[in-house]
Enzyme design. Structure first.
Site, PDB file in Angstrom:
ATOM      1  N   CYS A 116       0.817  -1.003   0.044  1.00 54.51           N
ATOM      2  CA  CYS A 116       0.027   0.041   0.095  1.00 54.51           C
ATOM      3  C   CYS A 116       0.857   1.235  -0.006  1.00 54.51           C
ATOM      4  O   CYS A 116       1.876   1.450   0.903  1.00 54.51           O
ATOM      5  CB  CYS A 116      -0.851   0.029   1.105  1.00 54.51           C
ATOM      6  SG  CYS A 116      -1.835   1.715   1.631  1.00 54.51           S
ATOM      7  N   ASN A 150      11.496  -1.176  -7.355  1.00 53.61           N
ATOM      8  CA  ASN A 150      11.573  -1.915  -8.564  1.00 53.61           C
ATOM      9  C   ASN A 150      10.304  -1.728  -9.467  1.00 53.61           C
ATOM     10  O   ASN A 150       9.094  -2.219  -8.622  1.00 53.61           O
ATOM     11  CB  ASN A 150      12.064  -3.284  -8.396  1.00 53.61           C
ATOM     12  CG  ASN A 150      12.292  -4.098  -9.779  1.00 53.61           C
ATOM     13  OD1 ASN A 150      13.332  -3.719 -10.319  1.00 53.61           O
ATOM     14  ND2 ASN A 150      11.459  -4.743 -10.157  1.00 53.61           N
ATOM     15  N   GLU A 151      10.290  -1.336 -10.266  1.00 54.64           N
ATOM     16  CA  GLU A 151       8.988  -1.214 -11.406  1.00 54.64           C
ATOM     17  C   GLU A 151       7.632  -0.799 -10.343  1.00 54.64           C
ATOM     18  O   GLU A 151       6.846  -1.997 -10.204  1.00 54.64           O
ATOM     19  CB  GLU A 151       8.637  -2.572 -12.025  1.00 54.64           C
ATOM     20  CG  GLU A 151       9.863  -2.707 -12.863  1.00 54.64           C
ATOM     21  CD  GLU A 151       9.628  -4.191 -14.035  1.00 54.64           C
ATOM     22  OE1 GLU A 151       8.874  -4.906 -13.597  1.00 54.64           O
ATOM     23  OE2 GLU A 151      10.157  -4.158 -15.087  1.00 54.64           O
ATOM     24  N   CYS A 159      -7.619   0.983   0.190  1.00 59.14           N
ATOM     25  CA  CYS A 159      -7.680   0.609   1.853  1.00 59.14           C
ATOM     26  C   CYS A 159      -8.213   2.060   2.464  1.00 59.14           C
ATOM     27  O   CYS A 159      -8.258   3.129   1.629  1.00 59.14           O
ATOM     28  CB  CYS A 159      -6.446   0.550   2.643  1.00 59.14           C
ATOM     29  SG  CYS A 159      -5.221   1.814   2.449  1.00 59.14           S
ATOM     30  N   GLU A 308      16.931  -3.408 -17.397  1.00 60.34           N
ATOM     31  CA  GLU A 308      16.809  -4.868 -17.791  1.00 60.34           C
ATOM     32  C   GLU A 308      16.265  -5.178 -19.121  1.00 60.34           C
ATOM     33  O   GLU A 308      15.716  -4.159 -19.537  1.00 60.34           O
ATOM     34  CB  GLU A 308      15.666  -5.275 -17.033  1.00 60.34           C
ATOM     35  CG  GLU A 308      15.675  -5.167 -15.388  1.00 60.34           C
ATOM     36  CD  GLU A 308      14.631  -5.794 -14.589  1.00 60.34           C
ATOM     37  OE1 GLU A 308      13.825  -6.519 -15.073  1.00 60.34           O
ATOM     38  OE2 GLU A 308      14.299  -5.335 -13.394  1.00 60.34           O
ATOM     39  N   GLU A 356      11.639 -17.437 -10.990  1.00 62.55           N
ATOM     40  CA  GLU A 356      12.402 -17.070 -12.012  1.00 62.55           C
ATOM     41  C   GLU A 356      13.694 -17.828 -12.402  1.00 62.55           C
ATOM     42  O   GLU A 356      14.472 -17.646 -13.215  1.00 62.55           O
ATOM     43  CB  GLU A 356      12.928 -15.603 -11.873  1.00 62.55           C
ATOM     44  CG  GLU A 356      11.592 -14.729 -12.105  1.00 62.55           C
ATOM     45  CD  GLU A 356      11.999 -13.216 -12.051  1.00 62.55           C
ATOM     46  OE1 GLU A 356      12.885 -12.972 -11.392  1.00 62.55           O
ATOM     47  OE2 GLU A 356      11.224 -12.514 -12.540  1.00 62.55           O
ATOM     48  N   HIS A 359      14.241 -18.239 -16.105  1.00 70.04           N
ATOM     49  CA  HIS A 359      14.481 -17.009 -17.059  1.00 70.04           C
ATOM     50  C   HIS A 359      15.594 -16.952 -17.619  1.00 70.04           C
ATOM     51  O   HIS A 359      16.619 -17.458 -16.821  1.00 70.04           O
ATOM     52  CB  HIS A 359      13.976 -15.913 -15.975  1.00 70.04           C
ATOM     53  CG  HIS A 359      13.553 -14.567 -16.904  1.00 70.04           C
ATOM     54  ND1 HIS A 359      14.596 -13.795 -17.263  1.00 70.04           N
ATOM     55  CD2 HIS A 359      12.526 -14.039 -16.915  1.00 70.04           C
ATOM     56  CE1 HIS A 359      14.221 -12.820 -18.099  1.00 70.04           C
ATOM     57  NE2 HIS A 359      12.700 -12.534 -17.703  1.00 70.04           N
TER      58      HIS A 359
HETATM   59  C1  GAL Z   1      10.991  -7.490 -14.556  1.00 71.19           C
HETATM   60  C2  GAL Z   1      11.398  -7.294 -13.152  1.00 71.19           C
HETATM   61  C3  GAL Z   1      12.516  -8.368 -12.629  1.00 71.19           C
HETATM   62  C4  GAL Z   1      12.256  -9.622 -13.304  1.00 71.19           C
HETATM   63  C5  GAL Z   1      12.050  -9.332 -14.615  1.00 71.19           C
HETATM   64  C6  GAL Z   1      11.813 -10.967 -15.424  1.00 71.19           C
HETATM   65  O1  GAL Z   1       9.822  -6.945 -14.449  1.00 71.19           O
HETATM   66  O2  GAL Z   1      11.825  -5.960 -12.760  1.00 71.19           O
HETATM   67  O3  GAL Z   1      12.776  -8.396 -11.387  1.00 71.19           O
HETATM   68  O4  GAL Z   1      11.426 -10.244 -12.475  1.00 71.19           O
HETATM   69  O5  GAL Z   1      10.876  -8.736 -14.781  1.00 71.19           O
HETATM   70  O6  GAL Z   1      11.694 -10.720 -16.540  1.00 71.19           O
END
Ligand code: GAL
Length: 667
Positions: A116, A150-151, A159, A308, A356, A359
């Site tokens: 929140c 992060n994002e 709430c 990223e 992940e 990934h």
């Molecule tokens: C992004 C995120 C990362 C990782 C990635 C996987 O959106 O910031 O931490 O999760 O996706 O593709």
């Protein structure tokens, strides 16, 4: 910028906290990083449960060691703050830190992103750990940038605390005058007047109960709340680490947050890009990527960072297409061409367990340095090092396209205009595609941005136009600019209230020399014939019923009840020209139209499917050629370009499929 001797940054998200029981892997990582030419690693965004194992019980030993090792290896650090993933001890002890969804359900202990943003206890806990981090590492020579959170998600929280904050925000905006709010947002529709501030609840998207204007206010409020959250968490960092810049990683044209509102509070723009290269059409993906790069550069009109992208598979996509040979280099050169000074990867090393683990990573579970991907990153490292003189250089665009979050929110929320068919972002991309495919550099700006310097300003489907924007559009065109607008332009003002007197709004009717009375949305598969310059085109999705007042008709509808009515118009206004395109087309007309209006531009298009972009230093111009075709493609370059090391280049040469070429022109 604290990037001392300008070199491109190459690196990735590095999670040493996951490998504490594997010292040999941590040791090997530094060697591999150097081998790949990586010079920066991003750490700490998801390490809260390791850094603060229980409330107030901090342990920075893994981070101390990781930062020291990286520093000793000559690798810089981008240090993350951990607010995106709250530890379980926090979520269990302070359930109010989690977001409440639109069904008024508190998120069950979600480890990532869904906090929140107004929760006092969450803010306090985030500040506390950020203060520890800032005091400990805020002057460490390895740390070159702070990566705040992060994002940020921005989907909002329902709430009680967020509800109250929203009411307070409205009170302030409307000078404590509830009548003013009711009138401004047309609340007596369906008996929706509020008689006390407490009656205002956060509206649900696409709800019929509340006015659409209130929804827009809530979206604005939510962005501001996240900006406020970011500034609050950055405050101890600014205080204890004043010389290190900050960023937060955006995610492109993400729907929920208006990034224009963040840009003034960060020092560097960074974003995370995950194109679906070979699972979609590569050229279309390159156009989309180019659009977002250009937006990132245009926020501060300076180089930005790719925080990223994936070196290989993105595990969340279907299908999980591998990144084909050369795509890491091609996509990075594209990013650099648009102004990126850093190529960051998610992730350096594939995690062994967790969501992940499948990934893509620079180092996969084999741990080897002879994989296809590792070798490609090594080649990328070399290429970036060889071309370091491009780092820090700027771009020049003479064309701007307006992409406006408030228009996207209101269009998405409103019934009409074909329901789901509105495709606002897609329409902006269609206009952009012409310029990218023809290698004409473009800035992607917001409706409040300065437009005075551009030769052409394009505002596709700008449904919501603020009064101040109308003034600037008039000024711009009067002073000689070329303005392009389309169907569904200037219908509502900043309060989501329709302009009276027909559309487009107010003085824009004079600028475009028209008035429009209807927008027809066509059933899928139905087309309306359009004729321009003795060529035939097709309207799909939208046709408008438009009257010319002073404008010249440059395209005419040829069927249905629109037959004989203008489909596109050109109007002289002051020293400038304004174009209005009253229909959506399948792309053919936009090509024809932009071919005509850009013909006076001197520009260079290498070949079909080969994009180029330019960066400029004080004494040189760099041309970055990107072949998005699978095949060898022959390009002819403009005179005076040579290889970056000065070697002469033939006028015509081949670029291999998915290959690149970087050239230089000394001024
Ligand atoms: C992004 C995120 C990362 C990782 C990635 C996987 O959106 O910031 O931490 O999760 O996706 O593709």
């Amino acid at each position: 910028m604290s990037q001392k001797n300008l070199v491109f940054l190459l690196g990735g998200d590095f999670s040493p906290e996951q490998w504490q029981d594997y010292p040999e892997i941590l040791e090997k990582d530094i060697t591999l990083m150097k081998q790949a030419g990586c010079n920066v690693m991003t750490l700490g965004m998801f390490a809260w449960s390791v850094l603060e194992k229980t409330e107030g019980n901090y342990d920075f030993s893994f981070l101390d060691e990781a930062i020291e090792r990286l520093y000793a290896g000559g690798i810089s650090v981008i240090l993350g703050t951990p607010s995106a993933a709250m530890p379980y001890w926090l979520a269990k002890k302070y359930p109010e830190a989690a977001r409440v969804d639109e069904n008024m359900m508190r998120e069950a202990c979600v480890p990532r992103a869904f906090f929140c943003p107004s929760s006092p206890v969450y803010r306090q806990k985030v500040r506390a750990i950020n203060e520890q981090l800032a005091k400990r590492y805020g002057n460490h020579p390895a740390v070159i940038l702070w990566h705040i959170s992060n994002e940020y998600q921005g989907i909002g929280c329902y709430c009680e605390n967020c509800q109250n904050k929203f009411r307070e925000w409205l009170k302030k905006k409307y000078n404590n005058d509830l009548n003013l709010l009711n009138r401004t947002l047309w609340n007596n529709f369906w008996s929706g007047d509020f008689s006390s501030w407490d009656e205002i609840d956060i509206p649900k998207p696409k709800s019929r109960t509340y006015g659409t204007g209130l929804y827009l206010e809530w979206k604005r409020f939510t962005t501001e709340l996240y900006v406020d959250f970011m500034c609050a968490e950055a405050e101890p960092i600014r205080r204890f680490s004043p010389n290190i810049p900050i960023t937060t990683n955006f995610h492109g044209c993400f729907f929920d947050l208006d990034y224009h509102k963040f840009k003034d509070y960060v020092d560097i723009i960074s974003w995370d890009i995950y194109p679906r290269w070979h699972s979609n059409n590569v050229i279309d993906e390159a156009v989309k990527a180019g659009f977002t790069y250009d937006m990132c550069r245009s926020f501060l009109h300076k180089p930005f960072y790719i925080m990223e992208n994936t070196p290989n598979v993105a595990n969340f996509e279907t299908p999980n297409t591998t990144k084909r040979p050369n795509m890491n280099i091609l996509s990075s050169v594209q990013a650099v061409g648009h102004g990126a000074d850093m190529i960051g990867y998610f992730q350096w090393r594939q995690s062994r367990g967790g969501y992940e683990k499948t990934h893509g990573a620079i180092v996969d579970h084999s741990g080897r340095d002879d994989t296809r991907i590792f070798k490609e990153i090594c080649n990328l490292g070399k290429l970036l090092a060889e071309n370091k003189e491009i780092c820090g250089t700027s771009q020049k665009a003479e064309v701007a396209i307006i992409y406006d979050w408030e228009t996207r929110w209101t269009l998405d929320n409103i019934v009409a205009f074909g329901g789901k068919n509105k495709k606002y972002l897609d329409t902006c991309l269609k206009h952009y595609a012409y310029f990218r495919r023809n290698s004409i550099d473009v800035d992607i700006i917001g409706q409040d941005s300065d437009i005075s310097k551009y030769k052409i300003v394009i505002a596709p489907m700008l449904y919501l136009i603020k009064h101040s924007t109308i003034e600037r559009f008039c000024e711009y065109t009067k002073n000689g600019g070329t303005l392009v607008a389309t169907y569904i332009t200037g219908i509502v003002d900043e309060n989501d209230m329709c302009y009276l007197g027909g559309f487009p709004a107010d003085e824009l009717k004079d600028v475009f020399g028209i008035w429009a009375e209807e927008t027809d949305s066509l059933k899928s598969g139905i087309t309306v014939k359009v004729c321009a310059d003795e060529e035939e085109f097709e309207a799909v999705d939208y046709c408008e019923y438009i009257h010319s007042v002073t404008a010249d008709i440059i395209a005419t509808f040829e069927s249905d009840y629109f037959k004989g009515m203008p489909a596109a118009l050109r109007n002289s206004y002051g020293k400038g020209t304004a174009y209005y395109i009253g229909f959506r087309d399948n792309g053919k007309y936009l090509n024809h139209f932009y071919d005509k209006i850009t013909h006076e531009f001197e520009h260079y298009s290498p070949a079909d499917g080969v994009f180029s972009s330019k960066r400029f230093s004080d004494d040189a111009e760099y041309l970055l050629l990107q072949n998005f075709n699978a095949e060898n493609t022959t390009v002819k370059i403009p005179p005076d370009y040579c290889a970056p090391d000065g070697r002469p280049m033939p006028e015509t040469f081949d670029i291999p499929g998915y290959g690149v070429k970087i050239l230089k022109n000394r001024k």
